[in-house]
Design an enzyme around this catalytic site. Structure first.
Site, PDB file in Angstrom:
ATOM      1  CB  SER A  64       9.817  46.364 -17.481  1.00  0.00           C
ATOM      2  OG  SER A  64       9.778  46.287 -16.081  1.00  0.00           O
ATOM      3  CE  LYS A  67      10.750  48.773 -14.403  1.00  0.00           C
ATOM      4  NZ  LYS A  67      10.662  47.421 -13.873  1.00  0.00           N
ATOM      5  CE1 TYR A 190       8.598  51.155 -12.370  1.00  0.00           C
ATOM      6  CE2 TYR A 190       6.699  50.382 -11.137  1.00  0.00           C
ATOM      7  CZ  TYR A 190       7.804  50.119 -11.909  1.00  0.00           C
ATOM      8  OH  TYR A 190       8.129  48.833 -12.234  1.00  0.00           O
ATOM      9  CE1 TYR A 242      11.539  42.503 -15.955  1.00  0.00           C
ATOM     10  CE2 TYR A 242      10.707  40.610 -17.151  1.00  0.00           C
ATOM     11  CZ  TYR A 242      10.602  41.935 -16.797  1.00  0.00           C
ATOM     12  OH  TYR A 242       9.566  42.679 -17.260  1.00  0.00           O
ATOM     13  CB  VAL A 260       4.933  41.902 -16.811  1.00  0.00           C
ATOM     14  CG1 VAL A 260       6.132  41.469 -16.002  1.00  0.00           C
ATOM     15  CG2 VAL A 260       4.351  43.217 -16.313  1.00  0.00           C
TER      16      VAL A 260
HETATM   17  N1  GLU Z   1       4.644  47.716 -13.716  1.00  0.00           N
HETATM   18  C1  GLU Z   1       5.250  46.446 -13.540  1.00  0.00           C
HETATM   19  C2  GLU Z   1       5.668  46.238 -12.092  1.00  0.00           C
HETATM   20  O1  GLU Z   1       6.198  47.111 -11.523  1.00  0.00           O
HETATM   21  C3  GLU Z   1       6.442  46.357 -14.455  1.00  0.00           C
HETATM   22  C4  GLU Z   1       7.069  45.023 -14.373  1.00  0.00           C
HETATM   23  C5  GLU Z   1       7.722  44.614 -15.650  1.00  0.00           C
HETATM   24  O2  GLU Z   1       7.252  44.829 -16.761  1.00  0.00           O
HETATM   25  O3  GLU Z   1       8.780  44.005 -15.482  1.00  0.00           O
HETATM   26  O4  GLU Z   1       5.476  45.227 -11.514  1.00  0.00           O
END
Ligand code: GLU
Length: 306
Positions: A64, A67, A190, A242, A260
């Site tokens: 993530s 992002k 993505y 989160y 994650v």
């Molecule tokens: N590729 C992971 C997902 O979409 C990213 C989640 C993350 O790192 O929060 O579930």
């Protein structure tokens, strides 16, 4: 700023009792193969000094954290008003891969750092670029000064094979008219952006302009406008961890983004960027040992944004 080396080494030692209390992400099977007891930490000062400890040079899956780079790319690709009509800027208070809130709120994701929001951001970039992932790789390579950064193809494949929740989110966004490209294209992009592998040192270097009003200290280049940096940092502070973002602000007190893969990277504006990596996650998906390390770091230096 003092020499931070003794502090980083002290932190690496102090967090050892925290191992075994979290759990390595396994919903993407390729992530589960990473040894749980890794720990690396890197700090970059805007004065050019750098410190690191442990596995700070070992590449890991940024997940993530990508992002942040896609948001920065979108904000220089399309008009911000256009983007902010399609994605909000409020903390979600729900898990990063939640569908419920998205349905309740008519397909407008709460923010760009939950999966739904990131899919919209990726879609916005895809509409303006034939090769968004090479563009993104170019950006992170330049920001971190590491031309060797690549995508971990096994992680990308593994997530594509198991990414049913993300597929559900993308289909729902499409049904609501908030995805322009084909669902399969957006998901493909993505999963690839999430599978970029970088080290804690790469990430600390890449985030340094966010600690320095958009200027890359080494070259003096104004890479991002100061207003954009202020805004992106504010979204990091309120949405970067989160639904654990309030507790993280309470314990650590800096704008940051987690993934994650076990990475957390953040900034103290006007001072430095800092990245920790340790793969065991807490129940919200944030690095357990990494959070403990950052908490010690801001407490011992007395530096946070508060
Ligand atoms: N590729 C992971 C997902 O979409 C990213 C989640 C993350 O790192 O929060 O579930």
């Amino acid at each position: 700023m003092n020499d931070l080396q003794p502090l980083l080494d002290e932190i690496a030692e102090a967090v050892k009792p925290e191992f075994g209390k979290g759990k390595v992400a396994d919903y993407i099977p390729a992530l589960a193969r990473v040894p749980a007891d890794r720990f690396g930490m890197a700090v970059c000062g805007i004065d050019g000094r750098e410190w690191r400890t442990g596995d700070a040079l070992m590449p890991f899956s940024i997940q993530s954290i990508s992002k942040v780079f896609t948001l920065l790319t979108a904000l220089e690709t399309i008009h911000p008003d256009e983007l902010w009509q399609r994605v909000g800027r409020e903390p979600s208070g729900t898990p990063f891969n939640s569908l419920m809130q998205l349905e309740n709120e008519g397909g407008i994701p709460r923010n760009p750092f939950i999966n739904a929001g990131a899919l919209v951001v990726t879609d916005a970039i895809a509409a303006h670029s034939a090769s968004p992932v090479p563009h993104l790789l170019n950006m992170v390579r330049r920001l971190s000064g590491n031309p060797g950064i690549v995508i971990d193809e096994e992680v990308a494949r593994s997530e594509a094979e198991h990414g049913h929740r993300n597929a559900a989110i993308a289909h729902f966004l499409k049904a609501q008219g908030n995805l322009k490209s084909e669902v399969t294209r957006v998901l493909h992009l993505y999963f690839r952006q999430c599978a970029i592998a970088m080290s804690a040192m790469d990430l600390a270097r890449a985030f340094l302009p966010l600690a320095n009003e958009g200027v890359i200290p080494a070259t003096g280049e104004q890479r991002f406008p100061p207003l954009r940096v202020k805004r992106v940092n504010s979204i990091l502070l309120t949405c970067g961890l989160y639904d654990g973002v309030g507790n993280f602000a309470f314990r650590v007190g800096i704008p940051a983004k987690s993934g994650v893969g076990g990475g957390i990277v953040g900034v103290i504006p006007g001072k430095f960027s800092v990245c920790v990596w340790s793969p065991e996650l807490d129940n919200l998906g944030n690095s357990h040992v990494g959070t403990a390390a950052l908490e010690l770091f801001t407490r011992k230096t007395g530096l946070s944004i508060f």
